[in-house]
Design a protein around this motif. Structure first.
Motif, mmCIF file in Angstrom:
data_model
loop_
_atom_site.group_PDB
_atom_site.id
_atom_site.type_symbol
_atom_site.label_atom_id
_atom_site.label_comp_id
_atom_site.label_asym_id
_atom_site.label_seq_id
_atom_site.Cartn_x
_atom_site.Cartn_y
_atom_site.Cartn_z
ATOM 1 N N ALA A 208 3.349 10.083 10.226
ATOM 2 C CA ALA A 208 2.981 10.140 8.811
ATOM 3 C C ALA A 208 4.092 9.580 7.921
ATOM 4 C CB ALA A 208 2.659 11.573 8.401
ATOM 5 N N VAL A 209 5.339 9.685 8.382
ATOM 6 C CA VAL A 209 6.460 9.135 7.624
ATOM 7 C C VAL A 209 6.262 7.639 7.399
ATOM 8 C CG1 VAL A 209 8.942 8.671 7.712
ATOM 9 C CG2 VAL A 209 8.070 10.907 8.413
ATOM 10 N N TRP A 210 5.594 6.985 8.331
ATOM 11 C CA TRP A 210 5.267 5.563 8.183
ATOM 12 C C TRP A 210 3.907 5.358 7.509
ATOM 13 C CZ3 TRP A 210 8.601 1.675 9.417
ATOM 14 C CH2 TRP A 210 9.714 2.014 10.188
ATOM 15 N N ALA A 211 2.916 6.119 7.951
ATOM 16 C CA ALA A 211 1.548 5.875 7.507
ATOM 17 C C ALA A 211 1.307 6.227 6.038
ATOM 18 C CB ALA A 211 0.578 6.666 8.390
ATOM 19 N N VAL A 212 1.867 7.338 5.555
ATOM 20 C CA VAL A 212 1.590 7.784 4.186
ATOM 21 C C VAL A 212 2.105 6.800 3.133
ATOM 22 C CG1 VAL A 212 2.056 9.573 2.470
ATOM 23 C CG2 VAL A 212 1.385 10.220 4.798
ATOM 24 N N PRO A 213 3.374 6.365 3.191
ATOM 25 C CA PRO A 213 3.824 5.384 2.189
ATOM 26 C C PRO A 213 3.024 4.082 2.241
ATOM 27 C CG PRO A 213 5.701 6.368 3.309
ATOM 28 C CD PRO A 213 4.484 6.781 4.069
ATOM 29 N N PHE A 214 2.755 3.603 3.454
ATOM 30 C CA PHE A 214 1.950 2.392 3.591
ATOM 31 C C PHE A 214 0.563 2.606 2.990
ATOM 32 C CE2 PHE A 214 5.269 0.893 6.212
ATOM 33 C CZ PHE A 214 5.042 -0.456 6.527
ATOM 34 N N GLY A 215 -0.022 3.785 3.251
ATOM 35 C CA GLY A 215 -1.357 4.072 2.742
ATOM 36 C C GLY A 215 -1.414 4.138 1.227
ATOM 37 N N LEU A 216 -0.412 4.761 0.613
ATOM 38 C CA LEU A 216 -0.384 4.846 -0.852
ATOM 39 C C LEU A 216 -0.253 3.454 -1.476
ATOM 40 C CD1 LEU A 216 1.898 7.982 -1.354
ATOM 41 C CD2 LEU A 216 -0.580 7.835 -1.670
ATOM 42 N N ILE A 217 0.599 2.626 -0.888
ATOM 43 C CA ILE A 217 0.761 1.262 -1.402
ATOM 44 C C ILE A 217 -0.530 0.467 -1.219
ATOM 45 C CG2 ILE A 217 1.978 -0.923 -1.070
ATOM 46 C CD1 ILE A 217 4.441 0.730 -0.257
ATOM 47 N N GLY A 218 -1.143 0.597 -0.037
ATOM 48 C CA GLY A 218 -2.391 -0.116 0.222
ATOM 49 C C GLY A 218 -3.512 0.328 -0.693
ATOM 50 N N GLY A 219 -3.600 1.652 -0.922
ATOM 51 C CA GLY A 219 -4.639 2.161 -1.807
ATOM 52 C C GLY A 219 -4.484 1.656 -3.224
ATOM 53 N N ARG A 220 -3.245 1.595 -3.698
ATOM 54 C CA ARG A 220 -3.014 1.107 -5.058
ATOM 55 C C ARG A 220 -3.280 -0.393 -5.160
ATOM 56 N NH1 ARG A 220 -3.597 3.078 -10.019
ATOM 57 N NH2 ARG A 220 -2.247 2.025 -11.534
ATOM 58 N N LEU A 221 -2.866 -1.147 -4.140
ATOM 59 C CA LEU A 221 -3.098 -2.601 -4.147
ATOM 60 C C LEU A 221 -4.592 -2.913 -4.181
ATOM 61 C CD1 LEU A 221 -0.455 -3.936 -1.585
ATOM 62 C CD2 LEU A 221 -0.510 -4.324 -4.058
ATOM 63 N N TYR A 222 -5.367 -2.184 -3.379
ATOM 64 C CA TYR A 222 -6.815 -2.424 -3.372
ATOM 65 C C TYR A 222 -7.408 -2.147 -4.744
ATOM 66 C CZ TYR A 222 -11.770 -2.016 -2.309
ATOM 67 O OH TYR A 222 -13.136 -2.172 -2.327
ATOM 68 N N HIS A 223 -6.995 -1.038 -5.348
ATOM 69 C CA HIS A 223 -7.512 -0.689 -6.673
ATOM 70 C C HIS A 223 -7.175 -1.759 -7.711
ATOM 71 C CE1 HIS A 223 -8.323 1.524 -10.363
ATOM 72 N NE2 HIS A 223 -7.075 1.296 -10.736
ATOM 73 N N VAL A 224 -5.932 -2.191 -7.713
ATOM 74 C CA VAL A 224 -5.506 -3.169 -8.711
ATOM 75 C C VAL A 224 -6.195 -4.515 -8.488
ATOM 76 C CG1 VAL A 224 -3.535 -4.500 -9.570
ATOM 77 C CG2 VAL A 224 -3.284 -2.051 -9.115
ATOM 78 N N ILE A 225 -6.305 -4.939 -7.228
ATOM 79 C CA ILE A 225 -6.941 -6.227 -6.930
ATOM 80 C C ILE A 225 -8.409 -6.233 -7.308
ATOM 81 C CG2 ILE A 225 -7.646 -7.755 -5.036
ATOM 82 C CD1 ILE A 225 -5.016 -7.023 -3.642
ATOM 83 N N THR A 226 -9.107 -5.134 -7.027
ATOM 84 C CA THR A 226 -10.538 -5.084 -7.307
ATOM 85 C C THR A 226 -10.843 -4.704 -8.756
ATOM 86 O OG1 THR A 226 -10.621 -2.796 -6.498
ATOM 87 C CG2 THR A 226 -11.146 -4.559 -4.923
#
Length: 329
Positions: A62-80
């Protein structure tokens, strides 16, 4: 415009979504996301251990997955929804303000998966098996996170007169200015809408039950339970998205999130059908010898048992030589 006393049968929105303790802002949206992450990690770790893995593995990954997930979730929101931030009247710097809401689940899963893959490689465990273990916890975390949308008065549907309609209040700051995000309700109901956040929350809980039942009865693995989670979530998100009335980017006249849901649903179903049947051998879930955290050789030192073997072998050689010299004498 009606007042709240005229619509007592409807579901009320929280009067506010942020509380200040001195200069510190406690935001319900952030607290719900954090609570969901904690639940997913704790439950996921228990499921991983039950499948044969080592305790603590989920937290490490989770130390790897959570930060990546938060960044990915925000990028998707901003792009769309780029026009909100970079279109006429938009404020580009607001794209960085995650606390204001706006995390796309598909971006979170995609980039979070990259982080999980990195963590799994470091631990020497199979990513598909790990994904199956955490799948129910992830969608339960999504259900908890939807409560944050309720506090933020966002992601709701079209106006309605159904008894379970959601009241959207006008919120103002201390100076009486309208402040939807940080303000406090003044009791005026602006509209009554479909509580799509609640529809999705309930749908997610149903998928949690489905995953647990299917996993216990059929003991599926190799990433197929995770694929079932993705397909189930997308099926619900598709129709719920069609009920929303807020601004959204469209592709071929369809809201981008519905479009994405349909594509990801097909991919998830295909994986579920074509992936290897059965479940992984529990031995395969143990960290491999040679992974950075489990092997002493990867850290530049020989394992203790290897040193013992070498020492024992040396003792045997010395003993043999002594015996031969004794025979000659």
């Amino acid at each position: 415009m009606a007042t709240s006393t005229d619509l007592l049968a409807y579901i009320p929105s929280p009067p506010q979504g942020v509380w200040y303790v001195g200069p510190l802002a406690l935001r319900a949206y952030a607290l719900c996301i954090i609570a969901g992450i904690i639940v997913a990690i704790v439950w996921g770790d228990r499921r991983w251990v039950a499948r044969g893995g080592e305790k603590g593995t989920v937290l490490d990954i989770a130390v790897w997955a959570v930060p990546f997930g938060l960044i990915g979730g925000r990028l998707y929101h901003v792009i769309t929804d780029w026009s909100t931030y970079f279109g006429p009247g938009g404020v580009p710097v607001d794209a960085l303000k995650v606390w204001q809401g706006g995390l796309g689940i598909w971006g979170a899963v995609a980039l979070g998966g990259v982080g999980a893959w990195i963590g799994c490689r470091r631990r020497g465990i199979p990513l598909p098996a790990f994904a199956d273990a955490i799948a129910p916890g992830i969608i339960l975390a999504q259900a908890i996170g939807r409560l944050g949308n309720w506090f933020n008065q966002e992601l709701y549907g079209r106006e309605t007169t159904v008894p379970w309609g959601l009241e959207i209040y006008e919120r103002t700051d201390s100076a009486g200015r309208v402040d939807t995000l940080d303000g406090v309700s003044n009791g005026v109901v602006q509209q009554v809408v479909h509580p799509t956040f609640l529809y999705e929350l309930v749908w997610n809980l149903l998928i949690v039950v489905l995953l647990v039942v299917v996993d216990r009865r059929f003991k599926i693995g190799h990433g197929r339970l995770f694929a079932l989670y993705v397909a189930g979530y997308c099926a619900g998100r598709f129709w719920i998205e069609l009920m929303r009335s807020d601004h959204a980017t469209h592709i071929l006249g369809i809201r981008v999130n519905s479009f994405t849901s349909a594509i990801v649903f097909v991919c998830a179903v295909a994986y579920f059908v074509l992936a290897k049947k059965g479940r992984e051998d529990p031995a395969a879930l143990k960290p491999h010898q040679g992974s950075g955290q489990e092997s002493g050789t990867a850290l530049g030192s020989a394992p203790a048992d290897a040193e013992d073997d070498e020492s024992g072998q040396s003792d045997r050689i010395d003993g043999d030589q002594s015996a031969k010299e004794g025979e000659k004498k």
